[in-house]
Enzyme design. Sequence first.
Site, PDB file in Angstrom:
ATOM      1  N   HIS A 134      -1.543   3.168   4.760  1.00  0.00           N
ATOM      2  CA  HIS A 134      -2.605   4.012   3.916  1.00  0.00           C
ATOM      3  C   HIS A 134      -2.776   5.350   4.500  1.00  0.00           C
ATOM      4  O   HIS A 134      -2.915   5.334   6.016  1.00  0.00           O
ATOM      5  CB  HIS A 134      -3.894   3.078   4.056  1.00  0.00           C
ATOM      6  CG  HIS A 134      -4.889   3.653   2.801  1.00  0.00           C
ATOM      7  ND1 HIS A 134      -5.520   4.655   3.048  1.00  0.00           N
ATOM      8  CD2 HIS A 134      -5.429   3.111   1.776  1.00  0.00           C
ATOM      9  CE1 HIS A 134      -6.248   5.256   1.888  1.00  0.00           C
ATOM     10  NE2 HIS A 134      -5.979   4.097   1.199  1.00  0.00           N
ATOM     11  N   ASP A 156       1.608  -0.083  -4.832  1.00  0.00           N
ATOM     12  CA  ASP A 156       0.360   0.115  -5.673  1.00  0.00           C
ATOM     13  C   ASP A 156       0.332   1.312  -6.450  1.00  0.00           C
ATOM     14  O   ASP A 156      -0.319   1.572  -7.498  1.00  0.00           O
ATOM     15  CB  ASP A 156      -0.738  -0.381  -5.098  1.00  0.00           C
ATOM     16  CG  ASP A 156      -1.127   0.630  -3.951  1.00  0.00           C
ATOM     17  OD1 ASP A 156      -0.400   1.433  -3.440  1.00  0.00           O
ATOM     18  OD2 ASP A 156      -2.472   0.226  -3.187  1.00  0.00           O
ATOM     19  N   HIS A 157       0.624   2.412  -5.642  1.00  0.00           N
ATOM     20  CA  HIS A 157       0.576   3.916  -6.248  1.00  0.00           C
ATOM     21  C   HIS A 157       1.256   4.617  -5.249  1.00  0.00           C
ATOM     22  O   HIS A 157       1.941   4.347  -4.268  1.00  0.00           O
ATOM     23  CB  HIS A 157      -0.913   4.295  -6.298  1.00  0.00           C
ATOM     24  CG  HIS A 157      -1.718   3.977  -5.101  1.00  0.00           C
ATOM     25  ND1 HIS A 157      -1.644   4.816  -3.947  1.00  0.00           N
ATOM     26  CD2 HIS A 157      -2.500   3.144  -4.813  1.00  0.00           C
ATOM     27  CE1 HIS A 157      -2.407   4.178  -3.132  1.00  0.00           C
ATOM     28  NE2 HIS A 157      -3.103   3.102  -3.673  1.00  0.00           N
ATOM     29  N   GLU A 200       0.931  -1.272   0.014  1.00  0.00           N
ATOM     30  CA  GLU A 200       0.054  -0.056  -0.134  1.00  0.00           C
ATOM     31  C   GLU A 200       0.747   1.309  -0.064  1.00  0.00           C
ATOM     32  O   GLU A 200       1.641   1.553   0.718  1.00  0.00           O
ATOM     33  CB  GLU A 200      -1.047   0.004   1.247  1.00  0.00           C
ATOM     34  CG  GLU A 200      -1.940   1.311   1.320  1.00  0.00           C
ATOM     35  CD  GLU A 200      -2.653   1.456   0.214  1.00  0.00           C
ATOM     36  OE1 GLU A 200      -3.357   0.374  -0.343  1.00  0.00           O
ATOM     37  OE2 GLU A 200      -2.761   2.561  -0.402  1.00  0.00           O
ATOM     38  N   THR A 203      -5.633   1.858  -5.622  1.00  0.00           N
ATOM     39  CA  THR A 203      -5.414   0.268  -5.684  1.00  0.00           C
ATOM     40  C   THR A 203      -6.108  -0.562  -6.607  1.00  0.00           C
ATOM     41  O   THR A 203      -5.467  -1.378  -7.252  1.00  0.00           O
ATOM     42  CB  THR A 203      -5.803  -0.295  -4.211  1.00  0.00           C
ATOM     43  OG1 THR A 203      -5.296   0.552  -3.394  1.00  0.00           O
ATOM     44  CG2 THR A 203      -5.145  -1.457  -4.006  1.00  0.00           C
TER      45      THR A 203
HETATM   46  C1  GP9 Z   1      -9.116  -0.391   0.126  1.00  0.00           C
HETATM   47  C2  GP9 Z   1      -7.665  -0.330  -0.080  1.00  0.00           C
HETATM   48  C3  GP9 Z   1      -7.334   1.194  -0.260  1.00  0.00           C
HETATM   49  O1  GP9 Z   1      -9.441  -1.815   0.123  1.00  0.00           O
HETATM   50  O2  GP9 Z   1      -7.343  -1.027  -1.132  1.00  0.00           O
HETATM   51  O3  GP9 Z   1      -7.522   1.619  -1.381  1.00  0.00           O
HETATM   52  P1  GP9 Z   1      -6.880   2.820  -1.980  1.00  0.00           P
HETATM   53  O4  GP9 Z   1      -7.432   3.977  -1.333  1.00  0.00           O
HETATM   54  O5  GP9 Z   1      -5.465   2.857  -1.599  1.00  0.00           O
HETATM   55  O6  GP9 Z   1      -7.287   2.907  -3.571  1.00  0.00           O
HETATM   56 MN    MN Z   2      -3.713   1.766  -2.129  1.00  0.00          MN
END
Ligand code: GP9
Ligand code: MN
Length: 633
Positions: free
Chosen positions: A413, A472-473, A256, A298
């Site tokens: 996150h 992921d980002h 994340e 994500t």
């Molecule tokens: C939510 C998690 C976070 O299920 O994958 O999402 P994001 O805000 O990073 O897209």
């Molecule tokens: Mn994410």
Amino acid sequence: MKDKLSLSKLSFILTAVVLIWIKTYITYKTQFDIEIENATQEFLLFINPLSFLLLVFGLGLFFKTVKGSHRYVIITSFIVSFILFANVMFYRFFNDFLTLPVLFQTSNMGDLGNSAFELFQPTDVFLFIDVILLGVLAIFLKPKTDVVEKTTRKTRFAYYIAVAAVFISNLALAETERPELLTRAFDREMLVKNIGTYNYHLYDVVLQSKTKAQRAFADSSEFVETENYLKANQKDPNPEMFGKAKGKNVIVVSLESTQSFVVNNTVNGQEITPFLNDFIKDSYYFDNFYHQTGQGKTSDSEFLLDNSLYPLGRGSVFFTHGSNEFNGTPEILKDKGYYSAVFHANNRSFWNRDIVYPRLGYDRFFDVEDYTVTEENSIGWGLKDKEFFEQSVEHMKSLPQPFYAKFITLTNHFPFELGEEDRMIDEFDSNSRTLNRYFPTLRYQDEAFKQFIQKLKDEGLYEDSIIVVYGDHYGISQNHNAAMEKYLGKPVTPYVWTQLQRVPMVIHIPGEDNKGTISKVSGQIDLKPTILHLLGVDTSDHVQFGTDMFSSEKLDFTVLRDGSFITEKYVYTDNKCYDKATEQETDISACEPYMEKAKQELDYSDQIVYGDLLRFYDGKNYRPEKKEEKEQE
Ligand code: GP9
Ligand code: MN
């Protein structure tokens, strides 16, 4: 006389609105499991049915006769109650709110139809009690003759101004509570919580019709055009890597919000990702790998991973085009005897995952319901990563092998919350609380990942699996540029910002020699062809925009979702060209050779998604019959 009658129309309308409003709120509280975190959210939940109800019932003011108006109100009340009832039934079965695509997916409805009888509870008749009440009331209020009475324009105008005010206040409050609600946070529960179940259905209808129209206008010739482009630009994969991991399990770990600048780096003199740094030494590491996500965050990265298609410029493609035809990695691997699963301790409906995963070919989604989540073992968005991995391995042990399993972490996150007991390094010191807190949560995530790898070893899974790890980002947005400048010790120019879009990318393949750093420019779009090639799947006929990252033929070229691109020597962003060697702007002509290609990449991929063009593809080539079959369905 005139006023009295028009008031009676209005008061009947308002009675209906209040009844169904209260009923909806009671239904929210008793039938749905909507998580409320604070008083504002509770208030939003309470007021959110109001604007829609006022809007539709208000149309009763336009009826000439009092009787006509009353009849309209009663019928509407029945329809709205029925929608609520349908949602209740649906929720009992799917633990989710109704959406049009799901409603029209016949298999879903079949399931529901069979069990409708079982799902029905005698108390459900209360969902229609107000309709009955209104009927009784209408009989009492019925004028002796069929009175024709026009409501004054002024009344109607005032009424709809009030409706607009209610709607705007609702939306404004929802936006402060959940920014970018409509464009980004595509979680049905969140939408229902903020704008209400009825408005949500309206929103769903609009979105759905837009998608349907674009799909209807697309034809197979567009697919042929895209395929020609892909064929012409295809690069051969590295033959030496073909089947190198044949038959092995695939463990994909999505980290994340993890950006590359923290790898092999320190904060306050302390290592941020010590385990990942070690893991890299024992693996293939791609140090010029970019995330290519848009607003879908994500979910966009997952889309890239499993399809090698670009996400969309607006919204989350999981949400807007989740019902498309895909040819995802799990589906392809199923033919090779693989079982596939996703592990992510969040609501199943978040990012529409429960709908999209089966379409990508996933066999099983271990969502929050599969985990033991308590006050003690969660923080921020939910289950802490250490607990998440620990419990996931228990589930993983029972999967049929070989498997393709994706793990999505959550602790790192925004807003990067962490309990004191989990803090291993100090926060950074800057004017951004977000950046300051980013480092300790990353360090925690790294420790969780370390324990996960240890557990895989203990369970004997490590040697039978390849492990693919990627960020992921981004985690730190441009709002924190000043703090970022302090950390990096240089200004965050558009060039630096683009370079910050690099995320870690590691592939661990068992075997002493399988390691090294590969610096070719690549991105999430390349994951699918790389993984499949390692597993010995011939991808030459696949519809994919990526290339095997081990291939010497692969171009040093990656397009970001905002149209920026990166080549071996240059970075193009915001209509400007930067020289990597000097980090300074250079003449645009240096970037020009790639500008058209970058645009084509995104355009062709968008065409596939908007036109749902993979319905014209049979896993090998364009097949016109497939179209006919589809159309007859
Ligand atoms: C939510 C998690 C976070 O299920 O994958 O999402 P994001 O805000 O990073 O897209
Ligand atoms: Mn994410």
